[in-house]
Design a protein around this motif. Sequence first.
Motif, PDB file in Angstrom:
ATOM      1  N   GLY A   1       3.460   8.744  -1.421  1.00  0.00           N
ATOM      2  CA  GLY A   1       2.279   7.951  -1.121  1.00  0.00           C
ATOM      3  C   GLY A   1       1.632   7.435  -2.381  1.00  0.00           C
ATOM      4  N   PRO A   2       0.557   6.697  -2.230  1.00  0.00           N
ATOM      5  CA  PRO A   2      -0.118   6.120  -3.390  1.00  0.00           C
ATOM      6  C   PRO A   2      -0.505   7.200  -4.405  1.00  0.00           C
ATOM      7  CG  PRO A   2      -0.945   5.141  -1.372  1.00  0.00           C
ATOM      8  CD  PRO A   2      -0.063   6.289  -0.965  1.00  0.00           C
ATOM      9  N   THR A   3      -0.222   6.904  -5.665  1.00  0.00           N
ATOM     10  CA  THR A   3      -0.397   7.858  -6.750  1.00  0.00           C
ATOM     11  C   THR A   3      -1.325   7.299  -7.806  1.00  0.00           C
ATOM     12  OG1 THR A   3       1.831   8.733  -6.387  1.00  0.00           O
ATOM     13  CG2 THR A   3       0.852   9.148  -8.546  1.00  0.00           C
ATOM     14  N   ILE A   4      -2.170   8.158  -8.344  1.00  0.00           N
ATOM     15  CA  ILE A   4      -2.993   7.822  -9.500  1.00  0.00           C
ATOM     16  C   ILE A   4      -2.606   8.777 -10.622  1.00  0.00           C
ATOM     17  CG2 ILE A   4      -4.887   9.220  -8.559  1.00  0.00           C
ATOM     18  CD1 ILE A   4      -5.418   6.237 -10.872  1.00  0.00           C
ATOM     19  N   ALA A   5      -2.269   8.211 -11.778  1.00  0.00           N
ATOM     20  CA  ALA A   5      -1.956   9.009 -12.969  1.00  0.00           C
ATOM     21  C   ALA A   5      -3.011   8.696 -14.017  1.00  0.00           C
ATOM     22  CB  ALA A   5      -0.568   8.658 -13.491  1.00  0.00           C
ATOM     23  N   TYR A   6      -3.440   9.726 -14.746  1.00  0.00           N
ATOM     24  CA  TYR A   6      -4.446   9.480 -15.773  1.00  0.00           C
ATOM     25  C   TYR A   6      -4.165  10.270 -17.038  1.00  0.00           C
ATOM     26  CZ  TYR A   6      -6.672  13.993 -14.929  1.00  0.00           C
ATOM     27  OH  TYR A   6      -6.918  15.338 -14.840  1.00  0.00           O
ATOM     28  N   CYS A   7      -4.738   9.766 -18.127  1.00  0.00           N
ATOM     29  CA  CYS A   7      -4.741  10.435 -19.425  1.00  0.00           C
ATOM     30  C   CYS A   7      -6.037   9.992 -20.111  1.00  0.00           C
ATOM     31  CB  CYS A   7      -3.479  10.095 -20.226  1.00  0.00           C
ATOM     32  SG  CYS A   7      -3.206   8.325 -20.487  1.00  0.00           S
TER      33      CYS A   7
ATOM     34  N   MET B   1     -14.435   4.531 -12.924  1.00  0.00           N
ATOM     35  CA  MET B   1     -12.988   4.567 -13.101  1.00  0.00           C
ATOM     36  C   MET B   1     -12.467   3.152 -13.287  1.00  0.00           C
ATOM     37  SD  MET B   1     -11.780   7.291 -10.192  1.00  0.00           S
ATOM     38  CE  MET B   1     -12.897   6.595  -8.981  1.00  0.00           C
ATOM     39  N   ASP B   2     -11.483   3.046 -14.124  1.00  0.00           N
ATOM     40  CA  ASP B   2     -10.849   1.766 -14.396  1.00  0.00           C
ATOM     41  C   ASP B   2      -9.389   1.871 -13.951  1.00  0.00           C
ATOM     42  OD1 ASP B   2     -10.096  -0.717 -15.385  1.00  0.00           O
ATOM     43  OD2 ASP B   2      -9.973  -0.041 -17.462  1.00  0.00           O
ATOM     44  N   LEU B   3      -9.142   1.624 -12.672  1.00  0.00           N
ATOM     45  CA  LEU B   3      -7.787   1.735 -12.123  1.00  0.00           C
ATOM     46  C   LEU B   3      -7.000   0.471 -12.431  1.00  0.00           C
ATOM     47  CD1 LEU B   3      -8.540   3.245  -8.603  1.00  0.00           C
ATOM     48  CD2 LEU B   3      -8.145   4.430 -10.762  1.00  0.00           C
ATOM     49  N   ARG B   4      -5.773   0.670 -12.893  1.00  0.00           N
ATOM     50  CA  ARG B   4      -4.897  -0.456 -13.207  1.00  0.00           C
ATOM     51  C   ARG B   4      -3.577  -0.250 -12.474  1.00  0.00           C
ATOM     52  NH1 ARG B   4      -6.246  -1.573 -19.547  1.00  0.00           N
ATOM     53  NH2 ARG B   4      -8.461  -1.075 -19.397  1.00  0.00           N
ATOM     54  N   GLN B   5      -3.239  -1.190 -11.631  1.00  0.00           N
ATOM     55  CA  GLN B   5      -2.073  -1.078 -10.762  1.00  0.00           C
ATOM     56  C   GLN B   5      -0.803  -1.455 -11.521  1.00  0.00           C
ATOM     57  OE1 GLN B   5      -3.358  -0.129  -7.686  1.00  0.00           O
ATOM     58  NE2 GLN B   5      -1.306   0.451  -7.070  1.00  0.00           N
ATOM     59  N   LEU B   6       0.181  -0.568 -11.532  1.00  0.00           N
ATOM     60  CA  LEU B   6       1.473  -0.853 -12.158  1.00  0.00           C
ATOM     61  C   LEU B   6       2.541  -1.192 -11.125  1.00  0.00           C
ATOM     62  CD1 LEU B   6       1.667   1.909 -14.927  1.00  0.00           C
ATOM     63  CD2 LEU B   6       0.892  -0.470 -15.135  1.00  0.00           C
ATOM     64  N   SER B   7       2.378  -0.664  -9.926  1.00  0.00           N
ATOM     65  CA  SER B   7       3.304  -0.937  -8.828  1.00  0.00           C
ATOM     66  C   SER B   7       2.507  -0.811  -7.535  1.00  0.00           C
ATOM     67  CB  SER B   7       4.475   0.053  -8.852  1.00  0.00           C
ATOM     68  OG  SER B   7       4.078   1.317  -8.358  1.00  0.00           O
ATOM     69  N   PRO B   8       3.113  -1.157  -6.410  1.00  0.00           N
ATOM     70  CA  PRO B   8       2.367  -1.018  -5.162  1.00  0.00           C
ATOM     71  C   PRO B   8       1.907   0.416  -4.873  1.00  0.00           C
ATOM     72  CG  PRO B   8       4.258  -2.444  -4.837  1.00  0.00           C
ATOM     73  CD  PRO B   8       4.387  -1.852  -6.222  1.00  0.00           C
ATOM     74  N   THR B   9       2.589   1.402  -5.456  1.00  0.00           N
ATOM     75  CA  THR B   9       2.232   2.798  -5.162  1.00  0.00           C
ATOM     76  C   THR B   9       1.722   3.588  -6.362  1.00  0.00           C
ATOM     77  OG1 THR B   9       4.512   3.518  -5.522  1.00  0.00           O
ATOM     78  CG2 THR B   9       3.875   2.939  -3.243  1.00  0.00           C
ATOM     79  N   LEU B  10       1.549   2.931  -7.519  1.00  0.00           N
ATOM     80  CA  LEU B  10       1.102   3.651  -8.710  1.00  0.00           C
ATOM     81  C   LEU B  10       0.020   2.891  -9.455  1.00  0.00           C
ATOM     82  CD1 LEU B  10       1.354   6.039 -10.722  1.00  0.00           C
ATOM     83  CD2 LEU B  10       3.032   4.649 -11.955  1.00  0.00           C
ATOM     84  N   ALA B  11      -1.100   3.580  -9.656  1.00  0.00           N
ATOM     85  CA  ALA B  11      -2.166   3.083 -10.511  1.00  0.00           C
ATOM     86  C   ALA B  11      -2.371   4.090 -11.634  1.00  0.00           C
ATOM     87  CB  ALA B  11      -3.464   2.914  -9.727  1.00  0.00           C
ATOM     88  N   VAL B  12      -2.852   3.600 -12.769  1.00  0.00           N
ATOM     89  CA  VAL B  12      -3.162   4.471 -13.899  1.00  0.00           C
ATOM     90  C   VAL B  12      -4.620   4.281 -14.266  1.00  0.00           C
ATOM     91  CG1 VAL B  12      -0.793   4.485 -14.767  1.00  0.00           C
ATOM     92  CG2 VAL B  12      -2.423   2.795 -15.647  1.00  0.00           C
ATOM     93  N   SER B  13      -5.145   5.275 -14.976  1.00  0.00           N
ATOM     94  CA  SER B  13      -6.548   5.243 -15.358  1.00  0.00           C
ATOM     95  C   SER B  13      -6.752   6.080 -16.600  1.00  0.00           C
ATOM     96  CB  SER B  13      -7.394   5.823 -14.216  1.00  0.00           C
ATOM     97  OG  SER B  13      -8.749   5.936 -14.591  1.00  0.00           O
ATOM     98  N   GLY B  14      -7.879   5.822 -17.250  1.00  0.00           N
ATOM     99  CA  GLY B  14      -8.336   6.725 -18.280  1.00  0.00           C
ATOM    100  C   GLY B  14      -8.882   7.975 -17.607  1.00  0.00           C
ATOM    101  N   GLN B  15      -9.429   8.860 -18.404  1.00  0.00           N
ATOM    102  CA  GLN B  15      -9.935  10.140 -17.904  1.00  0.00           C
ATOM    103  C   GLN B  15     -10.830   9.968 -16.678  1.00  0.00           C
ATOM    104  OE1 GLN B  15      -9.340  13.438 -19.201  1.00  0.00           O
ATOM    105  NE2 GLN B  15     -10.223  13.878 -17.205  1.00  0.00           N
TER     106      GLN B  15
END
Length: 142
Positions: free
Chosen positions: A87-93, A1-15
């Motif tokens: 709480g901490p959130t991970i969003a992916y596409c 996984m390649d997590l990228r932090q956008l805010s203290p509570t949100l990270a995004v990732s690829g699939q």
Amino acid sequence: MDLRQLSPTLAVSGQIQPEDVSALAAAGFRVLVNNRPDEEIDPSIDHEAMGKAADLAGMAYHYLPFHPGQVTPQLITDFTEATAGRGPTIAYCRSGHRCTVLWALSQAGKRPEAEILETATAAGYDLSAVQPLIASLASRKR
């Protein structure tokens, strides 16, 4: 996984894969947002499989498919609600770009436009194509 932090509570990732979800929960994530439409993937990672993995890991789950070029006010609202305060959130596409677009649009009028664009760029996402939409949304919220 390649997590990228956008805010203290949100990270995004690829699939991500269903087996990744328990590791995300163990890392402290409490909410999983799936922005990948089922039409782009096979059934082993569709929204039902990912929802089941989130449920087994004790995470809240939101399926908010973002078809390329089809952002709607409702999708922005739903993303804002899904990522707010649980709480901490991970969003992916597919790559994390569409999640970042939704985050940026959800922040329009709340953060300075330059800060939104710089945060996205630092995470590896070029949002110059949606900059006019960010500016338009921000002006409506003033």
